[in-house]
Scaffold this motif. Structure first.
Motif, PDB file in Angstrom:
ATOM      1  N   SER A 163      -0.822 -33.698  -6.861  1.00  0.00           N
ATOM      2  CA  SER A 163      -1.577 -32.666  -7.575  1.00  0.00           C
ATOM      3  C   SER A 163      -2.570 -33.270  -8.568  1.00  0.00           C
ATOM      4  N   SER A 426      15.678 -29.837 -15.865  1.00  0.00           N
ATOM      5  CA  SER A 426      15.382 -30.009 -14.441  1.00  0.00           C
ATOM      6  C   SER A 426      16.384 -30.921 -13.741  1.00  0.00           C
ATOM      7  N   SER A 445       8.824 -32.402 -10.638  1.00  0.00           N
ATOM      8  CA  SER A 445       8.095 -31.299 -10.007  1.00  0.00           C
ATOM      9  C   SER A 445       8.700 -29.962 -10.416  1.00  0.00           C
ATOM     10  N   LEU A 446      10.023 -29.892 -10.439  1.00  0.00           N
ATOM     11  CA  LEU A 446      10.689 -28.662 -10.848  1.00  0.00           C
ATOM     12  C   LEU A 446      10.371 -28.343 -12.307  1.00  0.00           C
ATOM     13  N   GLN A 449       6.915 -26.924 -12.315  1.00  0.00           N
ATOM     14  CA  GLN A 449       6.907 -25.589 -11.713  1.00  0.00           C
ATOM     15  C   GLN A 449       7.479 -24.554 -12.672  1.00  0.00           C
ATOM     16  N   LYS A 450       8.570 -24.919 -13.325  1.00  0.00           N
ATOM     17  CA  LYS A 450       9.187 -23.976 -14.254  1.00  0.00           C
ATOM     18  C   LYS A 450       8.235 -23.639 -15.395  1.00  0.00           C
ATOM     19  N   LEU A 454       6.090 -21.240 -11.567  1.00  0.00           N
ATOM     20  CA  LEU A 454       6.064 -21.314 -10.110  1.00  0.00           C
ATOM     21  C   LEU A 454       7.418 -21.075  -9.469  1.00  0.00           C
ATOM     22  N   THR A 455       8.468 -21.060 -10.237  1.00  0.00           N
ATOM     23  CA  THR A 455       9.793 -20.929  -9.638  1.00  0.00           C
ATOM     24  C   THR A 455      10.069 -19.530  -9.094  1.00  0.00           C
ATOM     25  N   LEU A 473      -0.335 -26.079  -5.746  1.00  0.00           N
ATOM     26  CA  LEU A 473       0.955 -26.499  -6.274  1.00  0.00           C
ATOM     27  C   LEU A 473       1.996 -25.571  -5.669  1.00  0.00           C
ATOM     28  N   PRO A 475       5.540 -23.723  -5.020  1.00  0.00           N
ATOM     29  CA  PRO A 475       6.757 -23.312  -5.742  1.00  0.00           C
ATOM     30  C   PRO A 475       7.987 -23.936  -5.095  1.00  0.00           C
ATOM     31  N   LYS A 476       9.103 -23.870  -5.814  1.00  0.00           N
ATOM     32  CA  LYS A 476      10.340 -24.460  -5.320  1.00  0.00           C
ATOM     33  C   LYS A 476      10.788 -23.803  -4.021  1.00  0.00           C
TER      34      LYS A 476
END
Length: 531
Positions: A163, A426, A445-446, A449-450, A454-455, A473, A475-476
Motif C-alpha cells: 500500500s 492486533s 495490517s490488522l 485496518q482497524k 476496514l474491519t 486496501l 479489509p480483513k
C-alpha cells in the motif's frame, strides 16, 4: 595485631582512592522561563511539530541543564563529567569517592546516586562481586543466505508495503554499539543514495564519526533499512535514520545508560519519531554496579527512567526484550522494563518462542514482553556487506520498529501511545497474554485496518483523484474482488479483477471525468475522479 591493623588501614585507603561512577542531581533550572518562552533555542521545529501533533506541552524536563552548574562540576578536582541529562537534571561523573562527596557542598546539588548501590545510604545493597558480561550473545552470524520475506510476512508488513507505506517521512533513531560499513557497503547503498541517513554521533568516543565501534548497530540497522534485490528488504526501507553510538562493545558500565539517555534527548530535539534500541542492562563487569531483579520495576534504572520520558515527549520507543532467559537472570533488563516502551521478544520462523528470549513479568508485576517478532535466524547484512542470518531479540526489535514507522506513515494522526495500543491489540494472543509471548505476534495490517475502519468489510480506494493506477486496501478476511466502473450514464466502461497480492487497477484508458464503481462481494460503492 599491628600487621592486621595495617592491612585494614591499607584496604580502607585503597577504597578511598577507587574510581566510582555516580549521578549528580541538581535542584533546579534557573533558565526555565527563558527557554519556555523561546522553545526553538532547545528543540528543533520538527520536534515542536511532533509535540503539537500529539498535544504534548513543553515542561521543565525540556530545559537544558544550567550551564553554570555544569561548569562548576567540570572544574572540580578529581572528577570527570562523562555524560549529562536535561530530562533527569543530572550528570554522570567518574572519580574518587572523596572528591565526589565534596560536590555535595554546592548549594545547587540535590543528591548523589552512586552506581555502586551499597554507597547509597537509603538504597538496597547487593553482593560485591565481579562478573564478565557477554557482549556478543546477539551477534552470532552463520552466513546462511536467504531472504527476509518470513520476518516481514510474519507481521503482515508486506501488506503495508504493497500500500506504499514504507516509512516515508518517518524518522528513526538507532541507539546501538556502532555502525561500521554502513557508509561503504552495498546493502546500505540505496539509503545513502536517497539521503536517508540524516546524521548521528558517537557518544562513547565523543566523535562525529559514528561509522565506528562495534558491529552490532550495523546488523540491527540492516533489518530496517538494508536492501539487496532478492535477498534483503528492511521493514522501513524509505524511512530517515539517525545513528547514535551509545554502547561500548568492549566493556559493560553504567555510563552506557547515561550515553543512551543523552542520545535519546538528542533524538528528541531533532524531531525523531521512533527510537529503536537493541540494548539491555542488567549485569555489569563490576558486580557492585549490577542491577537486581527488584530494580526492574519501570522506575529505578537511569536508562529506564530516560526511556519513559522519551515516550512522554511523543517518541515511540521499541526495545529488545533481552537474551537472558537461560541464565540466572531470566527476566527482561533495563530499559525493556519501562512502562511506555514496546518491548519485543523473539520467535523463530514458525512463530514459536525461542528459549533465549528474556521473560517477564517486571518486578512490579507488569506484563512484559509486549509483543514478539522473528529473532531466530533473522536475515540481515554484515559490516562487510554479506547477507547472512543471526539470532537474538536484537533483531526482533528493529524488525518491529521498522513496521511501526510504516504504520505511523499510514496513521499520521495517531499518538505514540495510541499506536502502541493498536499494535498490541492486533497481536494473536491479545486475549490470553503471558510472560513468555506477551500479547503475541502483532498483525500490522490488522492494526491499520482497524484504525482505518476496514474491519467492517470496507475497502479504501486511493489515490482519488487518480491519473492511472488506483490502489485498494483490503479489509480483513477478503482476498479478492472485482471492480466494475461505470460512466455518468451508468454504462460499464471497465471491469478488473483485483487480489490481495496485486491490490490495484488501471484507469489510465478512461477519459477525464467522474465515474462510479462497485466492489463484487460487498455492498461498497463510490466515485472515482479520473484526472
Amino acid at each position: 595485631m599491628k600487621k592486621v591493623m595495617l592491612l585494614i588501614l591499607l584496604f580502607t585507603s585503597a577504597l578511598g582512592f577507587a574510581q566510582e561512577d555516580a549521578w549528580i542531581y541538581f535542584k533546579d533550572k534557573p533558565d526555565a522561563d527563558y527557554y519556555l518562552a523561546n522553545p526553538t533555542e532547545m528543540l528543533s521545529q520538527k520536534a515542536l511539530d511532533r509535540r503539537a501533533r500529539q498535544n504534548i506541552l513543553l515542561d521543565e524536563k525540556d530545559i537544558p541543564i544550567h550551564a553554570d552548574y555544569l561548569n562548576v562540576i567540570k572544574e572540580s578536582t578529581g572528577v570527570t563529567v562523562m555524560s549529562k541529562s536535561k530530562w533527569l537534571n543530572a550528570i554522570h561523573v567518574r572519580g574518587e569517592r572523596d572528591n565526589i562527596e565534596l560536590l555535595k557542598a554546592n548549594s545547587f546539588v540535590d543528591h548523589i546516586d552512586y552506581a555502586d548501590k551499597s554507597l547509597n545510604t537509603s538504597r538496597i545493597s547487593i553482593q560485591n562481586q565481579v562478573v564478565s558480561a557477554n557482549k556478543n550473545l546477539e551477534t552470532q552470524i552463520d552466513f546462511n543466505y536467504g531472504n527476509s520475506a518470513n520476518q516481514i510476512q510474519m507481521l503482515n508488513g508486506q501488506l503495508l508495503h504493497q500500500s506504499d507505506y514504507t516509512g516515508k517521512g518517518i524518522t528513526i533513531a538507532v541507539l546501538d554499539a556502532g555502525f561500521p560499513g554502513v557508509n561503504t557497503t552495498q546493502p546500505f547503498q540505496r539509503m545513502r543514495d536517497n539521503g536517508q541517513i540524516k546524521g548521528g554521533y558517537d557518544f562513547v568516543a565523543r566523535s562525529e564519526d559514528y561509522y565506528q565501534g562495534g558491529t552490532h548497530g550495523t546488523l540491527v540497522l540492516s533489518t530496517m533499512a538494508g536492501y539487496v534485490e532478492g535477498q534483503l528488504t528492511g521493514t522501513a526501507p524509505d524511512a530517515f535514520y539517525y545513528l547514535f553510538r551509545t554502547e561500548d562493545a568492549t566493556s559493560e558500565n553504567p555510563v552506557e545508560e547515561s550515553y543512551w539517555v543523552e542520545a535519546a534527548e538528542a533524538a528528541d530535539s531533532l524531531g525523531v519519531d521512533i527510537i529503536n534500541t537493541s540494548l539491555g542492562y542488567f549485569v555489569y563487569d563490576n558486580g557492585r554496579y549490577s542491577h537486581t531483579y527488584e530494580q526492574m520495576d519501570g522506575q529505578t534504572a537511569f536508562i529506564t527512567r530516560g526511556a519513559d520520558i522519551a515516550v512522554s515527549r511523543g517518541i515511540f520507543c521499541v526495545v529488545s526484550a533481552g537474551n537472558s532467559a537461560n541464565t540466572i537472570n531470566p527476566h527482561i533488563p533495563a530499559p525493556a522494563d519501562a512502562p511506555g516502551v514496546l518491548t519485543v521478544g523473539a520467535v523463530d520462523l514458525n512463530e514459536m518462542y525461542v528459549s533465549f528470549s528474556s521473560i517477564g513479568p517486571t518486578a512490579d508485576n507488569r506484563l512484559k514482553p509486549d509483543v514478539m517478532a522473528k529473532g531466530y535466524q533473522a536475515t540481515l547484512a554484515t559490516p562487510e556487506g554479506t547477507i547472512g542470518v543471526a539470532s537474538g531479540t536484537s533483531f526482533s526489535s528493529p524488525i518491529t520498529a521498522g513496521l511501526v514507522a510504516c504504520l505511523w506513515q499510514a496513521l499520521p494522526d495517531k499518538t505514540n501511545t495510541e499506536l502502541r495500543e493498536l499494535i498490541k491489540e492486533s497481536a494473536d494472543r491479545y486475549s490470553e497474554p503471558n510472560n513468555q509471548y506477551g500479547y503475541g505476534i502483532p498483525d500490522f495490517s490488522l492494526a491499520m485496518q482497524k484504525a482505518m475502519g476496514l474491519t467492517d468489510g470496507n475497502f479504501i480506494v486511493y489515490p482519488n483523484p487518480a491519473n492511472d493506477i488506483v490502489h485498494l486496501l483490503f479489509p480483513k478476511n477478503i482476498q479478492r474482488t472485482t471492480v466494475t466502473i461505470f460512466n455518468e450514464l451508468g454504462q460499464r466502461v471497465s471491469q478488473q479483477n483485483v487480489t490481495l497480492a496485486n491490490p490495484s487497477f488501471d484507469v489510465s484508458q478512461l477519459a477525464t471525468g467522474i465515474y462510479s464503481y462497485s466492489m463484487e462481494g460487498t455492498s461498497q460503492k463510490g466515485r472515482i475522479i479520473k484526472q
